[in-house]
Design an enzyme around this catalytic site. Structure first.
Site, PDB file in Angstrom:
ATOM      1  N   TRP A  68      15.158  63.740 -26.093  1.00 46.39           N
ATOM      2  CA  TRP A  68      15.543  63.723 -27.461  1.00 46.39           C
ATOM      3  C   TRP A  68      16.920  64.167 -27.662  1.00 46.39           C
ATOM      4  O   TRP A  68      17.683  63.489 -28.310  1.00 46.39           O
ATOM      5  CB  TRP A  68      14.428  64.489 -28.442  1.00 46.39           C
ATOM      6  CG  TRP A  68      13.187  63.790 -28.702  1.00 46.39           C
ATOM      7  CD1 TRP A  68      11.998  64.228 -28.047  1.00 46.39           C
ATOM      8  CD2 TRP A  68      12.909  62.485 -28.904  1.00 46.39           C
ATOM      9  NE1 TRP A  68      11.224  63.154 -28.448  1.00 46.39           N
ATOM     10  CE2 TRP A  68      11.569  62.303 -29.201  1.00 46.39           C
ATOM     11  CE3 TRP A  68      13.935  61.765 -29.987  1.00 46.39           C
ATOM     12  CZ2 TRP A  68      11.084  60.899 -29.504  1.00 46.39           C
ATOM     13  CZ3 TRP A  68      13.383  60.459 -30.414  1.00 46.39           C
ATOM     14  CH2 TRP A  68      11.762  60.069 -30.249  1.00 46.39           C
ATOM     15  N   ASP A 142      17.657  70.972 -33.137  1.00 44.88           N
ATOM     16  CA  ASP A 142      16.554  70.035 -33.249  1.00 44.88           C
ATOM     17  C   ASP A 142      15.072  70.884 -33.163  1.00 44.88           C
ATOM     18  O   ASP A 142      14.900  70.965 -32.001  1.00 44.88           O
ATOM     19  CB  ASP A 142      16.557  68.754 -32.725  1.00 44.88           C
ATOM     20  CG  ASP A 142      15.531  67.911 -32.666  1.00 44.88           C
ATOM     21  OD1 ASP A 142      14.606  68.039 -33.649  1.00 44.88           O
ATOM     22  OD2 ASP A 142      15.609  66.874 -32.221  1.00 44.88           O
ATOM     23  N   LYS A 166       4.927  67.009 -36.874  1.00 45.46           N
ATOM     24  CA  LYS A 166       4.108  67.580 -35.764  1.00 45.46           C
ATOM     25  C   LYS A 166       3.456  68.896 -36.131  1.00 45.46           C
ATOM     26  O   LYS A 166       2.257  68.917 -36.293  1.00 45.46           O
ATOM     27  CB  LYS A 166       4.902  67.823 -34.758  1.00 45.46           C
ATOM     28  CG  LYS A 166       5.584  66.425 -33.979  1.00 45.46           C
ATOM     29  CD  LYS A 166       6.673  66.354 -33.256  1.00 45.46           C
ATOM     30  CE  LYS A 166       6.638  65.037 -32.361  1.00 45.46           C
ATOM     31  NZ  LYS A 166       7.155  64.278 -33.198  1.00 45.46           N
TER      32      LYS A 166
HETATM   33  N1  PMP Z   1      13.589  65.101 -32.003  1.00 39.94           N
HETATM   34  C1  PMP Z   1      12.163  65.598 -31.407  1.00 39.94           C
HETATM   35  C2  PMP Z   1      12.609  66.934 -30.765  1.00 39.94           C
HETATM   36  C3  PMP Z   1      11.087  64.685 -31.576  1.00 39.94           C
HETATM   37  O1  PMP Z   1      10.240  64.954 -30.851  1.00 39.94           O
HETATM   38  C4  PMP Z   1      11.271  63.548 -32.324  1.00 39.94           C
HETATM   39  C5  PMP Z   1      10.029  62.714 -32.351  1.00 39.94           C
HETATM   40  N2  PMP Z   1       9.122  62.816 -31.563  1.00 39.94           N
HETATM   41  C6  PMP Z   1      12.611  63.017 -33.002  1.00 39.94           C
HETATM   42  C7  PMP Z   1      13.470  63.834 -32.855  1.00 39.94           C
HETATM   43  C8  PMP Z   1      12.516  61.741 -33.566  1.00 39.94           C
HETATM   44  O2  PMP Z   1      11.787  62.142 -34.763  1.00 39.94           O
HETATM   45  P1  PMP Z   1      11.815  60.986 -35.766  1.00 39.94           P
HETATM   46  O3  PMP Z   1      10.467  59.862 -35.225  1.00 39.94           O
HETATM   47  O4  PMP Z   1      10.985  61.621 -36.993  1.00 39.94           O
HETATM   48  O5  PMP Z   1      12.962  60.181 -36.139  1.00 39.94           O
END
Ligand code: PMP
Length: 331
Positions: A68, A142, A166
């Site tokens: 991520w 994040d 989550k």
């Molecule tokens: N950052 C992290 C740490 C994530 O776990 C996720 C999604 N699993 C995201 C960003 C992306 O999130 P979204 O699908 O809400 O755009």
């Protein structure tokens, strides 16, 4: 009428939104100098909204600790001069790059890191204090996959963001905490609906907010408060994850988790079988036992148990029973 039918500008919804933000502020002890913004677009939208609101033509340093944060680096590069301050994906076990090794530029606009790498199962053991490291820029975190599972020391931070789906509620809501002095720095190209100064001024109602997701998130905040708050969520997260890691570590290599021990995530536990050919059998037998969602992320394969706030201890114990029985059968 349901919350989805009433006007988002009316007093009923204003009360729902206000109450949810007040409760969230209490749960995380968010100080008054931080705004709580409700946005849309999820964590990935924030990968763009952060540089659009904060970079001001300066450099952006991103700590790459997994999939991520790597995405965050690539997206920031579309709007700013972004570079990796560290990259723990370069060889060795997945882990959290020691903050003392981060190579940040003295004049960068901010340093971005990911508090919990959902795919790789890497969690920052502590959130670093950039000032103590001699770095002037502010931290952007994040926390999409571990928000509300540990206390936050706000004195070290500029921005924290988290998609809701989550630990908070349904997809569609993105929580953004922004320090007041960081407002008003948006690039002219920043979309109006993403401009943090406007969002703060219009109390997250530049356009129609995700009303249903906000309503459910508010109920979730109440539930967390009733259960004992973030401290209790933290205690449960530790207990759940320690039990599962103990099962993996006691399996004499039948199951494995490659993450450096001090960076093992309390939320997402990726694991693999010594014999990867058994993975599909594991998943289908788990499914028959009522244990769902155990397939690893499509980009890495293997297995993964996501133990978010809503997961009861009984779910973890059922998984451990299943893992032990499976190991006896095929080990
Ligand atoms: N950052 C992290 C740490 C994530 O776990 C996720 C999604 N699993 C995201 C960003 C992306 O999130 P979204 O699908 O809400 O755009």
């Amino acid at each position: 009428m349901s919350v989805m039918e009433i006007s988002h500008r009316g007093p009923e919804f204003a009360q729902i939104l206000q109450a949810s933000q007040t409760r969230l502020r209490q749960l995380l002890a968010v100080p008054p100098e931080f705004h709580i913004l409700y946005m849309q677009g999820g964590g990935l939208a924030l990968n763009a909204a952060v540089p659009l609101n904060l970079s001001q033509g300066k450099g952006v340093d991103v700590v790459v600790s997994g999939s991520w944060s790597h995405k965050s680096l690539l997206e920031a590069g579309r709007y700013a001069n972004a570079q990796a301050a560290a990259d723990s994906r370069q060889g060795g076990a997945p882990g959290w790059p020691a903050p003392a090794t981060w190579k940040c530029r003295a004049d960068s606009a901010y340093v971005h890191f990911c508090a919990n790498e959902t795919i790789d199962g890497v969690e920052a053991p502590q959130w670093p204090d950039l000032r103590a490291l001699g770095l002037p820029s502010c931290a952007v975190v994040d926390a999409s996959s571990n928000i509300l599972s540990r206390a936050i020391d706000w004195s070290r931070l500029g921005v924290v963001f988290a998609g809701a789906q989550k630990n908070t509620g349904p997809a569609g809501l993105t929580l953004v905490f922004v320090r007041d002095d960081l407002l008003g720095r948006a690039l002219p190209t920043c979309p109006s609906v993403w401009n943090w100064a406007s969002l703060a001024q219009q109390r997250s109602m530049v356009n129609t907010p995700p009303t249903y997701a906000i309503y459910i998130a508010g109920l979730m905040f109440e539930w967390i408060a009733q259960e004992g708050g973030v401290a209790e969520m933290e205690r449960r997260a530790l207990e759940r994850s320690q039990r599962l890691y103990a099962c993996i570590d006691a399996s004499e290599g039948f199951y494995g988790n490659r993450v450096e021990p001090q960076a093992r995530s309390r939320m997402n536990i990726p694991f693999h079988l010594k014999d990867p050919a058994l993975t599909d059998t594991f998943v289908s037998q788990a499914h028959e036992a009522g244990l769902l969602q155990l397939k690893g992320h499509q980009s890495v394969g293997g297995l993964r148990a996501s133990l978010y706030n809503a997961m009861p201890m009984s779910g973890v114990l059922a998984l451990i029973d299943h893992m032990n029985a499976f190991a006896r059968r095929y080990g």
